[in-house]
Design a protein around this motif. Sequence first.
Motif, mmCIF file in Angstrom:
data_model
loop_
_atom_site.group_PDB
_atom_site.id
_atom_site.type_symbol
_atom_site.label_atom_id
_atom_site.label_comp_id
_atom_site.label_asym_id
_atom_site.label_seq_id
_atom_site.Cartn_x
_atom_site.Cartn_y
_atom_site.Cartn_z
ATOM 1 N N SER A 1 42.500 35.475 64.971
ATOM 2 C CA SER A 1 41.565 35.232 66.059
ATOM 3 C C SER A 1 41.198 36.514 66.798
ATOM 4 O O SER A 1 40.610 36.478 67.863
ATOM 5 N N LYS B 1 34.996 31.552 70.025
ATOM 6 C CA LYS B 1 35.867 31.131 68.925
ATOM 7 C C LYS B 1 36.991 32.134 68.692
ATOM 8 O O LYS B 1 38.029 31.811 68.135
ATOM 9 N N LEU B 2 36.779 33.392 69.091
ATOM 10 C CA LEU B 2 37.812 34.406 69.009
ATOM 11 C C LEU B 2 38.751 34.302 70.205
ATOM 12 O O LEU B 2 38.355 33.873 71.285
ATOM 13 N N THR C 1 34.019 34.389 63.911
ATOM 14 C CA THR C 1 35.410 34.093 63.580
ATOM 15 C C THR C 1 35.906 35.119 62.577
ATOM 16 O O THR C 1 35.109 35.802 61.922
#
Length: 509
Positions: free
Chosen positions: A29, A216-217, A507
């Motif tokens: 991540s 999303k990270l 991602t």
Amino acid sequence: MNSKRTLGGALKALAITSSLTAASLSFASTLTVSSPQDPGSWDPIDTFLVNWASVATNIYDGLTYRGPDLKLQPGLATSWEQLDDSKRIRFTLRQDVKFHDGEDFNAAAVKFTFDRLMGNEGKKGPQRSNYSAIDSVEVIDDYTVDFHLKAADPVLLTKLAGYGAMIVPPKYIQEKGEDFFNTHPVGTGPFKFSSYEPKVGIKLEAYADHWGGAPKLTNLNYRFISEPSTAVAELQSGRVDLVIPPTIPIGMITTIEKNPNLEVITTISPTVYALRFNTKNGITKDEKVRKALIYGVDRQAIIDSILGGQAAQIASFQSAISFGDDPSMAPLPYDPNKAMQLLKQAGIKPGTKIQIDIRGNNATFNEVSQAVASYLQIIGLNATIKPYETNVLLNDIIPAGKTGEMFQQSWGGWTLDYDNTAYFMYHTGEKWNPYDSDPALDKQLESQRSITDRAKRLEILQSIANYTANRALEMPLYSLNAIFGVSKRVKNFTPVPDSRLRLTDVTVE
């Protein structure tokens, strides 16, 4: 007993596996980005550098936002309307938004941001004149503000999407101070500041409460790697996932493409390169000499031999996607005989020295400048190249008028409007115009800023492009594609022409 040991070993192995899996998920991540330059301050009013924006677009929000499709959309303002013949703009603000430190975003924060930008603090940086059309910001209620303008500015809504217009937290800055804010930025963007080590890197972490949704990270790390070969080596080793422009030399594209785990992604860009002239001192004070230097360099050959098709020749200091570009303009042709004739007319003796100042960390432009120097040798000049550390050249040498006869200017033109380039390059007294003063040109530059008729503005901007080309204020070289080196582990990455990367949907596998 044996069964207990076996069970204990299995549990221990399971714990180790779980730990490794957690570590793998954590690593997966995290996106690590190589950026070629530390801007030195994270305050929105302190810089024009693209490398600031490539990071800070993730920390801050503006009232408006321009996405990868280059279309303007709501940011911290959900809507706006132009009133009073476009001399007043009313913004309706997004509610329930907080800064990373927990402070409320509201109309008071917007007013503070622009009072600061247009006030004494803004005077210290290069951003204020970009927003000079703003006379005042009036708070109507907690979520409504009116921008009162001195004159209509047809590009203002785009300008509000970046750089100096990023909204900052009043209480945080007032309590912590300006110097602390420079190195500990707080905004409302999708990532919040974690740590910063000057000249080394800056680390961000996801801001889960972002109004647009959590990224999303989990982590977004930027490493400042000025040496292109080092950045590419780190990409190859997997210690870097993404290398952003203008790092990657054209000559290294093939090397990256040969690696099955990497890819090169390019897109058209507003970024242009030129060698600007010292029009106040030395031999380049003479317009004939400046034109001779342009005639004396085969720019198309440089593009073909050094840039590998990733660039296009330009006739003025803007790219083909700039509003103000005149497609009917043709660059001065390569004509060494004409160049030598003009030098002779100007009384320039063979062997006369000429200095070219460049940014030392750009390997591709280093090659370009070497080629330029070779061409100038052919027409009888003794050209030398003086490299500088980027921040030194941009902050100490150019603004102070301490350059040689020619100096590198790279410009993003991020608004995709020639005004954003021309005003700062050519208007008397601007930071990037340390030498020239032309009242007729100043008048043209000022006149187009108050015109909302696009056709009329375009006509004036194209006239400015032709005028500056006729005066030979720079040697226009080329517009260069934005070139990204990307690990195939990176998913959902969209390159943007202006390198202002918003990495919320990316991602890493």
